[in-house]
Design an enzyme around this catalytic site. Structure first.
Site, PDB file in Angstrom:
ATOM      1  N   SER A 156       0.682  -0.715   0.046  1.00 28.53           N
ATOM      2  CA  SER A 156      -0.087  -0.021  -0.552  1.00 28.53           C
ATOM      3  C   SER A 156       0.858   1.087   0.262  1.00 28.53           C
ATOM      4  O   SER A 156       0.369   2.197  -0.240  1.00 28.53           O
ATOM      5  CB  SER A 156      -0.495  -0.024   1.254  1.00 28.53           C
ATOM      6  OG  SER A 156      -1.671  -1.647   1.236  1.00 28.53           O
ATOM      7  N   ILE A 164       0.983  -7.320   9.905  1.00 32.88           N
ATOM      8  CA  ILE A 164       0.550  -8.296  11.586  1.00 32.88           C
ATOM      9  C   ILE A 164       2.189  -8.705  10.865  1.00 32.88           C
ATOM     10  O   ILE A 164       2.785  -9.150  12.152  1.00 32.88           O
ATOM     11  CB  ILE A 164      -0.481  -9.252  10.939  1.00 32.88           C
ATOM     12  CG1 ILE A 164       0.524  -9.850  10.204  1.00 32.88           C
ATOM     13  CG2 ILE A 164      -1.929  -8.703  11.843  1.00 32.88           C
ATOM     14  CD1 ILE A 164      -0.273 -11.736  10.545  1.00 32.88           C
ATOM     15  N   ASP A 165       2.978  -8.843  10.052  1.00 22.81           N
ATOM     16  CA  ASP A 165       4.012  -9.058   9.462  1.00 22.81           C
ATOM     17  C   ASP A 165       5.165  -8.273  10.114  1.00 22.81           C
ATOM     18  O   ASP A 165       6.831  -8.735  10.594  1.00 22.81           O
ATOM     19  CB  ASP A 165       3.891  -9.671   8.384  1.00 22.81           C
ATOM     20  CG  ASP A 165       3.252 -10.515   7.364  1.00 22.81           C
ATOM     21  OD1 ASP A 165       2.943 -10.497   8.603  1.00 22.81           O
ATOM     22  OD2 ASP A 165       3.394 -10.429   6.345  1.00 22.81           O
ATOM     23  N   GLY A 216       4.471 -14.811   8.091  1.00 20.67           N
ATOM     24  CA  GLY A 216       5.701 -14.130   8.026  1.00 20.67           C
ATOM     25  C   GLY A 216       6.168 -14.372   6.655  1.00 20.67           C
ATOM     26  O   GLY A 216       7.476 -15.608   6.235  1.00 20.67           O
ATOM     27  N   ARG A 243      -5.117 -12.801  12.094  1.00 18.56           N
ATOM     28  CA  ARG A 243      -5.297 -11.718  11.454  1.00 18.56           C
ATOM     29  C   ARG A 243      -6.624 -10.997  11.817  1.00 18.56           C
ATOM     30  O   ARG A 243      -6.467 -10.002  11.272  1.00 18.56           O
ATOM     31  CB  ARG A 243      -4.819 -11.557   9.947  1.00 18.56           C
ATOM     32  CG  ARG A 243      -3.344 -11.452   9.371  1.00 18.56           C
ATOM     33  CD  ARG A 243      -3.464 -10.810   7.600  1.00 18.56           C
ATOM     34  NE  ARG A 243      -4.720 -11.101   7.114  1.00 18.56           N
ATOM     35  CZ  ARG A 243      -4.995 -11.388   5.986  1.00 18.56           C
ATOM     36  NH1 ARG A 243      -4.004 -11.435   5.324  1.00 18.56           N
ATOM     37  NH2 ARG A 243      -5.600 -11.476   4.686  1.00 18.56           N
TER      38      ARG A 243
HETATM   39  O1  F6P Z   1       1.034  -9.850   4.949  1.00 18.27           O
HETATM   40  C1  F6P Z   1       0.606 -10.337   5.883  1.00 18.27           C
HETATM   41  C2  F6P Z   1       0.310 -11.378   5.643  1.00 18.27           C
HETATM   42  O2  F6P Z   1      -0.883 -12.450   6.768  1.00 18.27           O
HETATM   43  C3  F6P Z   1       1.002 -12.907   5.093  1.00 18.27           C
HETATM   44  O3  F6P Z   1       1.967 -12.604   6.295  1.00 18.27           O
HETATM   45  C4  F6P Z   1       0.456 -13.571   4.128  1.00 18.27           C
HETATM   46  O4  F6P Z   1       1.719 -14.730   3.948  1.00 18.27           O
HETATM   47  C5  F6P Z   1      -0.487 -12.979   3.555  1.00 18.27           C
HETATM   48  O5  F6P Z   1      -1.012 -11.898   4.566  1.00 18.27           O
HETATM   49  C6  F6P Z   1      -1.712 -14.450   3.749  1.00 18.27           C
HETATM   50  O6  F6P Z   1      -2.295 -13.187   2.796  1.00 18.27           O
HETATM   51  P1  F6P Z   1      -4.078 -13.189   1.962  1.00 18.27           P
HETATM   52  O7  F6P Z   1      -3.776 -14.885   2.477  1.00 18.27           O
HETATM   53  O8  F6P Z   1      -5.059 -12.363   2.683  1.00 18.27           O
HETATM   54  O9  F6P Z   1      -3.567 -12.802   0.512  1.00 18.27           O
END
Ligand code: F6P
Length: 358
Positions: A117, A138-139, A182, A285
């Site tokens: 973003s 969260i990372d 992560g 999350r």
């Molecule tokens: O960026 C945060 C995060 O939680 C990562 O650790 C993870 O790999 C990813 O988002 C997963 O996101 P989504 O499943 O929403 O694409």
């Protein structure tokens, strides 16, 4: 003054607290506030935004997710257009974002998001949009700040889950592997792993060997400990291989089922120890933000409005050495903050005898 609020990328606990604080601080200045639905996506539709009022932000500080919706395909520079054959082509719709916001009378945008973003925010600011960023992921992998909103809650959720997994590991004398989020950085794995007294913590910053993990399991057995808890970041890296991302080891065509499944298979087959693996996934999350995340989110939201009031644009509001600061979005766009391998947290893990895989 009319402003818009955008929540970009994946959700994180604390987003709603930012929306509430920014909305209230703006309304209290006599400004108007619009919320963009599902990222910038609403700007391509005939319902370009929703008006935020004291009523619409009441009681949301403790709510997980984002009342505005998160964007699954939120990049206006690469907007996916579905073709008749089911495939996608990608169009640059960034000019639509800028012109639609101008048409709506929006003078500045509070962009809440992570590295992706902030990269978008930077590119949009180059097209003339006035933006103030708020760090969310969260990372915790956004450069220039000590912590991002959502990280504390994610660590708390992961720690509690690992605590529970530890008691079942002990009962069954098993090795339990817990995979946490992560992709590029091991912040959650390291912090939650330390807090829950894991035996092994594997993070992308320190490539691991299977031998070091087996050695640790052996050592535990010699000490009379029949169970083990291994915390692994989804992006953990094998010394000889590549990162594990979304079930694939980069550079290999073979689907390995992710870091946890890979470790489970290898430990079972090479040491004979009964092993189970758990992927914590998106529960890290979801749900209510911690007190700390609520507080920094409220502070970030209000600070973003103060930045707009002062005309201090294209800045990211950050927490640095326990102080709110503003840094240029350009300085963080497209970069990742990984765990420094000489940090005291890593040294503490080593001092406690935790195996880091090297
Ligand atoms: O960026 C945060 C995060 O939680 C990562 O650790 C993870 O790999 C990813 O988002 C997963 O996101 P989504 O499943 O929403 O694409």
């Amino acid at each position: 003054m009319k402003i818009a609020i955008n929540t970009g990328g994946g959700d994180a606990p604390g987003l709603n607290a930012v929306i509430r604080a920014a909305t209230k601080a703006a309304l209290n200045r006599g400004w108007e506030v619009l919320g963009l639905r599902n990222g910038y996506a609403s700007l391509y539709t005939d319902k370009p935004a929703t008006r935020l009022t004291p009523d619409s932000v009441r009681g949301i500080t403790m709510q997980g997710g984002t009342i505005l919706g998160a964007a699954n395909r939120g990049n206006p520079f690469e907007f996916p257009v579905l073709q008749a054959d089911g495939s996608y082509t990608y169009e640059d719709r960034s000019d639509v974002v800028v012109s639609k916001l101008a048409e709506l009378g929006v003078e500045a945008v509070v962009a809440i998001g992570g590295d992706g973003s902030m990269h978008l925010a930077h590119r949009l600011s180059e097209k003339g949009l006035k933006i103030v960023g708020v760090p969310k992921t969260i990372d915790n992998d956004l450069v220039g700040c000590d912590t991002t909103l959502g990280f504390d809650t994610a660590c708390t959720i992961a720690t509690e889950a690992i605590d529970r997994i530890t008691t079942t590991a002990e009962s069954h004398q098993r090795a339990m592997i817990v995979e946490v989020m992560g992709r590029y950085a091991g912040w959650i794995a390291l912090h939650a792993g330390l807090a829950s007294s894991a035996d092994v913590i594997l993070i992308p910053e320190i490539p691991f060997t299977l031998e070091s993990v087996f050695k640790k399991l052996e050592q535990l057995k010699k000490q009379g400990k029949e169970h083990a808890v291994i915390v692994v970041a989804e992006g953990a890296q094998l010394k000889e291989g590549g990162h594990f991302i979304k079930g694939k080891q980069v550079g290999q065509a073979e689907l390995l089922g992710g870091a946890a499944a890979f470790l489970e298979k290898e430990i079972m087959s090479q040491t004979g120890q009964e092993t189970r693996s758990v992927i914590l996934g998106h529960q890290q999350r979801g749900g209510r933000p911690s007190t700390y995340d609520r507080l920094i989110s409220l502070r970030f939201g209000a600070e973003a409005i103060r930045a707009i009031e002062e005309g201090d644009f294209n800045k990211l509001v950050v927490m640095k050495e326990n102080q709110l600061r503003r840094i240029p979005i350009a300085d963080v766009a497209g970069k990742f903050k990984t765990v420094p391998t000489d940090s005291d947290t890593i040294m503490t893990a080593r001092d406690l005898g935790i195996c880091l895989g090297d």
